[in-house]
Motif scaffolding. Structure first.
Motif, PDB file in Angstrom:
ATOM      1  N   TRP A 151     -29.727  -2.197 -36.542  1.00  0.00           N
ATOM      2  CA  TRP A 151     -30.788  -2.367 -36.033  1.00  0.00           C
ATOM      3  C   TRP A 151     -30.914  -0.921 -33.958  1.00  0.00           C
ATOM      4  N   ARG A 152     -30.998  -0.317 -34.624  1.00  0.00           N
ATOM      5  CA  ARG A 152     -30.702   1.108 -33.810  1.00  0.00           C
ATOM      6  C   ARG A 152     -31.540   2.731 -34.300  1.00  0.00           C
ATOM      7  N   PHE A 153     -31.490   2.914 -33.209  1.00  0.00           N
ATOM      8  CA  PHE A 153     -31.825   4.635 -33.271  1.00  0.00           C
ATOM      9  C   PHE A 153     -30.593   5.112 -32.939  1.00  0.00           C
ATOM     10  N   GLY A 154     -30.333   6.036 -33.521  1.00  0.00           N
ATOM     11  CA  GLY A 154     -29.274   6.788 -32.985  1.00  0.00           C
ATOM     12  C   GLY A 154     -29.676   8.033 -32.180  1.00  0.00           C
ATOM     13  N   PRO A 155     -28.476   8.900 -31.483  1.00  0.00           N
ATOM     14  CA  PRO A 155     -29.642   9.927 -30.994  1.00  0.00           C
ATOM     15  C   PRO A 155     -29.610  10.857 -31.762  1.00  0.00           C
ATOM     16  N   LEU A 156     -30.722  11.732 -31.033  1.00  0.00           N
ATOM     17  CA  LEU A 156     -30.914  13.210 -33.033  1.00  0.00           C
ATOM     18  C   LEU A 156     -30.730  14.203 -32.263  1.00  0.00           C
ATOM     19  N   PHE A 157     -29.398  14.860 -33.130  1.00  0.00           N
ATOM     20  CA  PHE A 157     -28.733  16.215 -32.888  1.00  0.00           C
ATOM     21  C   PHE A 157     -29.699  16.893 -33.546  1.00  0.00           C
ATOM     22  N   VAL A 158     -30.154  17.867 -33.234  1.00  0.00           N
ATOM     23  CA  VAL A 158     -31.269  18.913 -34.443  1.00  0.00           C
ATOM     24  C   VAL A 158     -30.373  20.067 -34.503  1.00  0.00           C
ATOM     25  N   GLY A 159     -30.502  20.719 -36.078  1.00  0.00           N
ATOM     26  CA  GLY A 159     -29.557  21.422 -36.891  1.00  0.00           C
ATOM     27  C   GLY A 159     -28.518  20.713 -37.516  1.00  0.00           C
ATOM     28  N   SER A 160     -28.160  19.338 -37.615  1.00  0.00           N
ATOM     29  CA  SER A 160     -26.575  18.878 -37.583  1.00  0.00           C
ATOM     30  C   SER A 160     -26.821  18.988 -39.250  1.00  0.00           C
ATOM     31  N   LYS A 161     -25.849  20.070 -39.510  1.00  0.00           N
ATOM     32  CA  LYS A 161     -25.452  20.001 -41.346  1.00  0.00           C
ATOM     33  C   LYS A 161     -25.716  18.729 -41.854  1.00  0.00           C
ATOM     34  N   GLN A 162     -24.603  17.995 -41.037  1.00  0.00           N
ATOM     35  CA  GLN A 162     -24.064  16.378 -41.702  1.00  0.00           C
ATOM     36  C   GLN A 162     -24.496  15.577 -40.529  1.00  0.00           C
ATOM     37  N   ALA A 163     -25.301  14.314 -41.400  1.00  0.00           N
ATOM     38  CA  ALA A 163     -24.267  12.782 -40.467  1.00  0.00           C
ATOM     39  C   ALA A 163     -23.863  12.207 -41.030  1.00  0.00           C
ATOM     40  N   ILE A 164     -22.214  11.687 -40.767  1.00  0.00           N
ATOM     41  CA  ILE A 164     -21.158  10.881 -41.855  1.00  0.00           C
ATOM     42  C   ILE A 164     -21.329  10.050 -41.236  1.00  0.00           C
ATOM     43  N   GLU A 165     -21.693   8.816 -42.097  1.00  0.00           N
ATOM     44  CA  GLU A 165     -21.409   7.168 -41.827  1.00  0.00           C
ATOM     45  C   GLU A 165     -20.604   6.475 -42.656  1.00  0.00           C
ATOM     46  N   LEU A 166     -19.588   6.034 -41.302  1.00  0.00           N
ATOM     47  CA  LEU A 166     -18.151   5.675 -42.363  1.00  0.00           C
ATOM     48  C   LEU A 166     -17.963   4.169 -41.405  1.00  0.00           C
ATOM     49  N   PRO A 167     -17.123   3.248 -42.162  1.00  0.00           N
ATOM     50  CA  PRO A 167     -16.800   1.991 -41.408  1.00  0.00           C
ATOM     51  C   PRO A 167     -16.651   1.915 -39.562  1.00  0.00           C
ATOM     52  N   ILE A 168     -16.682   1.090 -39.278  1.00  0.00           N
ATOM     53  CA  ILE A 168     -16.773   0.993 -37.898  1.00  0.00           C
ATOM     54  C   ILE A 168     -14.871   0.997 -37.822  1.00  0.00           C
ATOM     55  N   GLY A 169     -14.658   1.554 -36.740  1.00  0.00           N
ATOM     56  CA  GLY A 169     -13.334   2.610 -36.976  1.00  0.00           C
ATOM     57  C   GLY A 169     -12.757   3.732 -37.863  1.00  0.00           C
ATOM     58  N   GLY A 170     -14.046   4.629 -38.741  1.00  0.00           N
ATOM     59  CA  GLY A 170     -13.745   5.203 -39.236  1.00  0.00           C
ATOM     60  C   GLY A 170     -13.217   6.746 -38.638  1.00  0.00           C
ATOM     61  N   ALA A 171     -14.062   6.549 -37.342  1.00  0.00           N
ATOM     62  CA  ALA A 171     -13.771   8.099 -36.947  1.00  0.00           C
ATOM     63  C   ALA A 171     -13.109   7.555 -36.150  1.00  0.00           C
ATOM     64  N   GLU A 172     -11.800   6.682 -35.940  1.00  0.00           N
ATOM     65  CA  GLU A 172     -11.240   6.884 -34.609  1.00  0.00           C
ATOM     66  C   GLU A 172     -10.636   7.824 -33.750  1.00  0.00           C
ATOM     67  N   HIS A 173     -10.199   8.726 -34.591  1.00  0.00           N
ATOM     68  CA  HIS A 173      -9.278   9.700 -34.316  1.00  0.00           C
ATOM     69  C   HIS A 173      -9.974  10.893 -34.570  1.00  0.00           C
ATOM     70  N   THR A 174     -10.812  10.811 -35.194  1.00  0.00           N
ATOM     71  CA  THR A 174     -11.853  12.352 -34.822  1.00  0.00           C
ATOM     72  C   THR A 174     -12.589  12.269 -33.203  1.00  0.00           C
ATOM     73  N   ARG A 175     -12.449  13.871 -32.836  1.00  0.00           N
ATOM     74  CA  ARG A 175     -12.697  14.596 -32.023  1.00  0.00           C
ATOM     75  C   ARG A 175     -14.057  16.078 -32.087  1.00  0.00           C
ATOM     76  N   PRO A 176     -14.729  15.738 -31.177  1.00  0.00           N
ATOM     77  CA  PRO A 176     -15.578  17.201 -31.314  1.00  0.00           C
ATOM     78  C   PRO A 176     -14.651  18.531 -31.862  1.00  0.00           C
TER      79      PRO A 176
END
Length: 120
Positions: free
Chosen positions: A82-107
């Protein structure tokens, strides 16, 4: 929907063995709504990405935003239903993963999206 494999090449980590690729307006809008779970190793790749919502979802998710050069621009952890995520204009992809799935990923990490081939 087509199945893809999501790999963080920078960290040599498979983020999703089998993620769904959502490329139509309807598939991107519908996304993960109504699902009771998102098992580890799965996910949803919204292409193009930009903004996400978790309306009508029952599970929290991690989200990775990827720019045109396949490089991570933003990582969001534990987005609750029940949330809106921030809008990042120009993003090629948004990848939705199970909670903890992006734990090690960094910008700055490089992401590879590759087709999943069916076993005979």
């Amino acid at each position: 929907m087509r199945q893809v494999r999501v790999v963080n090449q920078t960290r040599a980590e498979v983020l999703a063995e089998r993620a769904e690729l959502a490329t139509s307006h309807w598939a991107r809008f519908w996304g993960l709504m109504g699902r009771h779970e998102l098992p580890q190793g799965s996910g949803l790749v919204l292409q193009p990405g930009g903004g996400i919502h978790t309306w009508f979802m029952r599970i929290p998710i991690d989200v990775i935003h990827v720019g045109q050069n396949n490089v991570v621009s933003h990582v969001l952890h534990g987005i609750r239903p029940w949330r809106f995520g921030p809008l990042f204009v120009g993003s090629k992809q948004a990848i939705e993963l199970p909670i903890g799935g992006a734990e090690h990923t960094r910008p700055g990490d490089e992401i590879l999206i590759e087709p999943v081939t069916s076993s005979p």
